[in-house]
Enzyme design. Sequence first.
Site, PDB file in Angstrom:
ATOM      1  N   HIS A 142      -0.170  -7.969  11.695  1.00  0.00           N
ATOM      2  CA  HIS A 142       1.141  -7.374  11.993  1.00  0.00           C
ATOM      3  C   HIS A 142       1.109  -6.478  13.223  1.00  0.00           C
ATOM      4  O   HIS A 142       0.079  -5.889  13.572  1.00  0.00           O
ATOM      5  CB  HIS A 142       1.733  -6.659  10.782  1.00  0.00           C
ATOM      6  CG  HIS A 142       0.953  -5.483  10.279  1.00  0.00           C
ATOM      7  ND1 HIS A 142       1.138  -4.213  10.755  1.00  0.00           N
ATOM      8  CD2 HIS A 142      -0.009  -5.390   9.329  1.00  0.00           C
ATOM      9  CE1 HIS A 142       0.329  -3.380  10.110  1.00  0.00           C
ATOM     10  NE2 HIS A 142      -0.388  -4.073   9.239  1.00  0.00           N
ATOM     11  N   ASP A 144       3.472  -3.929  13.847  1.00  0.00           N
ATOM     12  CA  ASP A 144       3.932  -2.542  13.679  1.00  0.00           C
ATOM     13  C   ASP A 144       2.837  -1.647  13.112  1.00  0.00           C
ATOM     14  O   ASP A 144       1.838  -2.122  12.537  1.00  0.00           O
ATOM     15  CB  ASP A 144       5.195  -2.474  12.804  1.00  0.00           C
ATOM     16  CG  ASP A 144       4.988  -2.992  11.391  1.00  0.00           C
ATOM     17  OD1 ASP A 144       4.178  -3.915  11.206  1.00  0.00           O
ATOM     18  OD2 ASP A 144       5.636  -2.454  10.462  1.00  0.00           O
ATOM     19  N   ASP A 175      -5.498  -1.002  11.786  1.00  0.00           N
ATOM     20  CA  ASP A 175      -4.350  -1.463  10.979  1.00  0.00           C
ATOM     21  C   ASP A 175      -3.159  -1.663  11.872  1.00  0.00           C
ATOM     22  O   ASP A 175      -2.376  -0.767  12.068  1.00  0.00           O
ATOM     23  CB  ASP A 175      -4.056  -0.435   9.877  1.00  0.00           C
ATOM     24  CG  ASP A 175      -2.872  -0.834   9.010  1.00  0.00           C
ATOM     25  OD1 ASP A 175      -2.500  -2.010   9.018  1.00  0.00           O
ATOM     26  OD2 ASP A 175      -2.315   0.056   8.328  1.00  0.00           O
ATOM     27  N   GLU A 209       5.695  -5.098   8.791  1.00  0.00           N
ATOM     28  CA  GLU A 209       4.864  -5.096   7.577  1.00  0.00           C
ATOM     29  C   GLU A 209       4.865  -3.737   6.905  1.00  0.00           C
ATOM     30  O   GLU A 209       4.887  -3.632   5.680  1.00  0.00           O
ATOM     31  CB  GLU A 209       3.416  -5.500   7.936  1.00  0.00           C
ATOM     32  CG  GLU A 209       2.495  -5.686   6.728  1.00  0.00           C
ATOM     33  CD  GLU A 209       1.861  -4.399   6.198  1.00  0.00           C
ATOM     34  OE1 GLU A 209       1.355  -4.399   5.060  1.00  0.00           O
ATOM     35  OE2 GLU A 209       1.871  -3.390   6.920  1.00  0.00           O
ATOM     36  N   GLU A 210       4.860  -2.687   7.721  1.00  0.00           N
ATOM     37  CA  GLU A 210       4.749  -1.330   7.157  1.00  0.00           C
ATOM     38  C   GLU A 210       6.015  -0.901   6.412  1.00  0.00           C
ATOM     39  O   GLU A 210       6.027   0.127   5.766  1.00  0.00           O
ATOM     40  CB  GLU A 210       4.408  -0.322   8.260  1.00  0.00           C
ATOM     41  CG  GLU A 210       3.067  -0.568   8.971  1.00  0.00           C
ATOM     42  CD  GLU A 210       1.849  -0.324   8.077  1.00  0.00           C
ATOM     43  OE1 GLU A 210       2.011   0.023   6.902  1.00  0.00           O
ATOM     44  OE2 GLU A 210       0.722  -0.504   8.585  1.00  0.00           O
ATOM     45  N   ASP A 236      -5.003 -12.804   5.665  1.00  0.00           N
ATOM     46  CA  ASP A 236      -4.283 -11.645   6.204  1.00  0.00           C
ATOM     47  C   ASP A 236      -5.213 -10.429   6.177  1.00  0.00           C
ATOM     48  O   ASP A 236      -6.325 -10.497   5.640  1.00  0.00           O
ATOM     49  CB  ASP A 236      -3.035 -11.395   5.340  1.00  0.00           C
ATOM     50  CG  ASP A 236      -2.009 -10.476   6.003  1.00  0.00           C
ATOM     51  OD1 ASP A 236      -2.236 -10.028   7.132  1.00  0.00           O
ATOM     52  OD2 ASP A 236      -0.965 -10.209   5.370  1.00  0.00           O
ATOM     53  N   HIS A 482      -4.069   4.805   7.968  1.00  0.00           N
ATOM     54  CA  HIS A 482      -2.795   5.537   7.874  1.00  0.00           C
ATOM     55  C   HIS A 482      -3.017   7.048   8.027  1.00  0.00           C
ATOM     56  O   HIS A 482      -2.092   7.825   7.791  1.00  0.00           O
ATOM     57  CB  HIS A 482      -2.063   5.292   6.529  1.00  0.00           C
ATOM     58  CG  HIS A 482      -1.457   3.919   6.417  1.00  0.00           C
ATOM     59  ND1 HIS A 482      -0.506   3.608   5.494  1.00  0.00           N
ATOM     60  CD2 HIS A 482      -1.672   2.786   7.128  1.00  0.00           C
ATOM     61  CE1 HIS A 482      -0.152   2.332   5.618  1.00  0.00           C
ATOM     62  NE2 HIS A 482      -0.862   1.819   6.608  1.00  0.00           N
TER      63      HIS A 482
HETATM   64  C1  LIG Z   1     -15.607   0.086  -5.754  1.00  0.00           C
HETATM   65  C2  LIG Z   1     -15.056   0.706  -4.581  1.00  0.00           C
HETATM   66  C3  LIG Z   1     -14.726  -0.290  -3.499  1.00  0.00           C
HETATM   67  C4  LIG Z   1     -14.223   0.402  -2.304  1.00  0.00           C
HETATM   68  C5  LIG Z   1     -13.802  -0.510  -1.245  1.00  0.00           C
HETATM   69  C6  LIG Z   1     -12.448  -0.198  -0.804  1.00  0.00           C
HETATM   70  C7  LIG Z   1     -12.163  -0.758   0.531  1.00  0.00           C
HETATM   71  C8  LIG Z   1     -10.712  -0.534   0.816  1.00  0.00           C
HETATM   72  C9  LIG Z   1     -10.360  -0.982   2.169  1.00  0.00           C
HETATM   73  C10 LIG Z   1      -9.100  -0.949   2.613  1.00  0.00           C
HETATM   74  C11 LIG Z   1      -7.967  -0.379   1.851  1.00  0.00           C
HETATM   75  C12 LIG Z   1      -6.952  -1.401   1.432  1.00  0.00           C
HETATM   76  C13 LIG Z   1      -5.797  -1.423   2.328  1.00  0.00           C
HETATM   77  C14 LIG Z   1      -5.001  -2.663   2.161  1.00  0.00           C
HETATM   78  C15 LIG Z   1      -3.949  -2.861   3.194  1.00  0.00           C
HETATM   79  C16 LIG Z   1      -2.757  -2.033   2.881  1.00  0.00           C
HETATM   80  C17 LIG Z   1      -1.689  -2.135   3.898  1.00  0.00           C
HETATM   81  C18 LIG Z   1      -0.563  -1.223   3.473  1.00  0.00           C
HETATM   82  O1  LIG Z   1      -0.646  -0.029   3.610  1.00  0.00           O
HETATM   83  N1  LIG Z   1       0.495  -1.777   2.943  1.00  0.00           N
HETATM   84  C19 LIG Z   1       1.613  -1.061   2.397  1.00  0.00           C
HETATM   85  C20 LIG Z   1       2.673  -2.097   2.167  1.00  0.00           C
HETATM   86  C21 LIG Z   1       3.977  -1.556   1.701  1.00  0.00           C
HETATM   87  C22 LIG Z   1       4.802  -2.684   1.097  1.00  0.00           C
HETATM   88  C23 LIG Z   1       4.735  -0.946   2.830  1.00  0.00           C
HETATM   89  C24 LIG Z   1       1.227  -0.399   1.079  1.00  0.00           C
HETATM   90  O2  LIG Z   1       1.733   0.692   0.838  1.00  0.00           O
HETATM   91  O3  LIG Z   1       0.451  -0.941   0.305  1.00  0.00           O
HETATM   92 ZN    ZN Z   2      -1.659  -3.216   7.819  1.00  0.00          ZN
HETATM   93 ZN    ZN Z   3      -0.680  -0.137   7.197  1.00  0.00          ZN
END
Ligand SMILES: CCCCCCCC/C=C\CCCCCCCC(=O)N[C@@H](CC(C)C)C(=O)O
Ligand code: ZN
Ligand code: ZN
Length: 522
Positions: A142, A144, A175, A209-210, A236, A482
């Site tokens: 994405h 944004d 991101d 996306e955000e 993705d 973020h």
């Molecule tokens: C056992 C522990 C394992 C630790 C590993 C963790 C690794 C985590 C890595 C990344 C974090 C996940 C992030 C996923 C992408 C999220 C994108 C986002 O912020 N999306 C928004 C979408 C919303 C509909 C606006 C969200 O709030 O989820």
């Molecule tokens: Zn993202």
């Molecule tokens: Zn994000």
Amino acid sequence: MTESGSKLRIFKILKIIISSLLITVLLLFTIAAIRTLSLDVNAGLQLAHWEKTNNKSLVIDHHQREELLANFKEAIRIPTVSFSNTEINTTALLEFDRFLRKAFPTVFSSSLVHHELVGNYSHLFWVKGSQPELVPYMLLAHIDVVPASESDGWEAPPFSAKEIDGFIYGRGTIDDKNSLMGILQALEYLLLKGYAPRRGFYIGLGHDEEINGLNGAMNIVRVLKQRGVQLLFVMDEGLTISDGIIPGLEGPAALIGLSEKGQATVKLSVSVAPGHSSMPPRETSIGILATAVKRLEDNPMPRLFGYGPEGDTFEHLAHKFSFPLKFIMSNLWLFSPLLSRILERKPVSNAFVRTTTAVTFFNAGVKINVIPSLAEAYVNLRIHSAQSVEEVLDIIKDTVGDQRVKVELVYGFDPLPISGADEKAFGFQIIKKTVLDLFPTVTVAPAICVGNTDSRHFIDLTKNIYRFSPAWFKPGDLERFHGINERISTKNYEEMIVFYFNLIQNCDIRKLPEPHSSVHEL
Ligand SMILES: CCCCCCCC/C=C\CCCCCCCC(=O)N[C@@H](CC(C)C)C(=O)O
Ligand SMILES: [Zn+2]
Ligand SMILES: [Zn+2]
């Protein structure tokens, strides 16, 4: 029977019970020990005979390095911020469109590539394959980014792309402009080298996306559906390569998201008659709401560890832990309840155990001497694979247990379906192979993505959606997501380009190999 006779009988029964218990425990531990020694779910297709594809290799020279970094920095400097559900930076999105055309001239001029704008600012590319019978796949990223303000404590201005000690700082560096630029830069290099894919593929770059992807990803899906497109798999953003982030794990782990947690935003509100603060009622709307919020925080959702893909994650990683965690993780059939109690202690691993509850807004009060008529709070829940929005809503109502608190669902969706990760799962195996070819010391494991991505809109186009990008996350990096000081090393950005360069070529494989029979496999 005499008293001593009945005592003897009780003693004999106790002896039988204790020895049966001991034998059962011994048996369980023997089974657990055998499983600990033999479980290595990470073997699989890596040892099999893969179809040859004559992959081109990418060696980046000094001039290319300067150019690709300049491109990346320019992408970061364009503030494509999604501020709120209704406020996006359209000027920056138009600038980003012009920038892409300038940075990747071969992509935009190749006869193999068809490009179109969707929803005004999102981009859809179709790269034609030479063998139309091969089902196409799709890469997503994405454009944004979330807002960023230098005054929050950034070491460099968030839209400066300043390089400090081998890291490029800026909003979007992890991101998700790293994936976006990595994919297009890889395609640019492939086309320049005369590459023509056998398997066609799409690239989708959403612009919102955000803020849920309602105009970007959702319109891309609509266009593809109208054309009757079905996809072999979608890849993705989402999970990454964790290095030193999972306590006790030896070496880095590439976690590939097979699913995403669901989400629910719930509004709690309390309405009472307003009045003068000098004659307050026993409880105010704020007090009633605060009690409800406290109840939700004091009573987390039930532990569901092992009822979703998270159990597989730990089984795949088990051999990289030392005793006793290795023993516990290799035997989740016995130790799931114990492991979930260990994992729930930290927020990052607690997210794998249950539906999480976060109170993110609390609004009330109009004036210092007025009893407020309305108090509102918003709760954001991330729903475990084994629960639904409806179940979560019922639990909230029960936990709050106060009719004066109105509970309303504002927005929500169930957890996403779980994609395949077995030896027949093309997308998963190709991503895994590409990771291991480039990073041989990494352990690859399936996992659940705790955040949401644009890919969730693609469920009608494919059953196989994977959330992964080869960004390396080290201790402290999760907070940059973020947060402040978002950054990527120049080395890692180059690796990302090489990863996509190899991945696209690996997707030309027509058929996965037969599983190699290995002593490691069960
Ligand atoms: C056992 C522990 C394992 C630790 C590993 C963790 C690794 C985590 C890595 C990344 C974090 C996940 C992030 C996923 C992408 C999220 C994108 C986002 O912020 N999306 C928004 C979408 C919303 C509909 C606006 C969200 O709030 O989820
Ligand atoms: Zn993202
Ligand atoms: Zn994000």
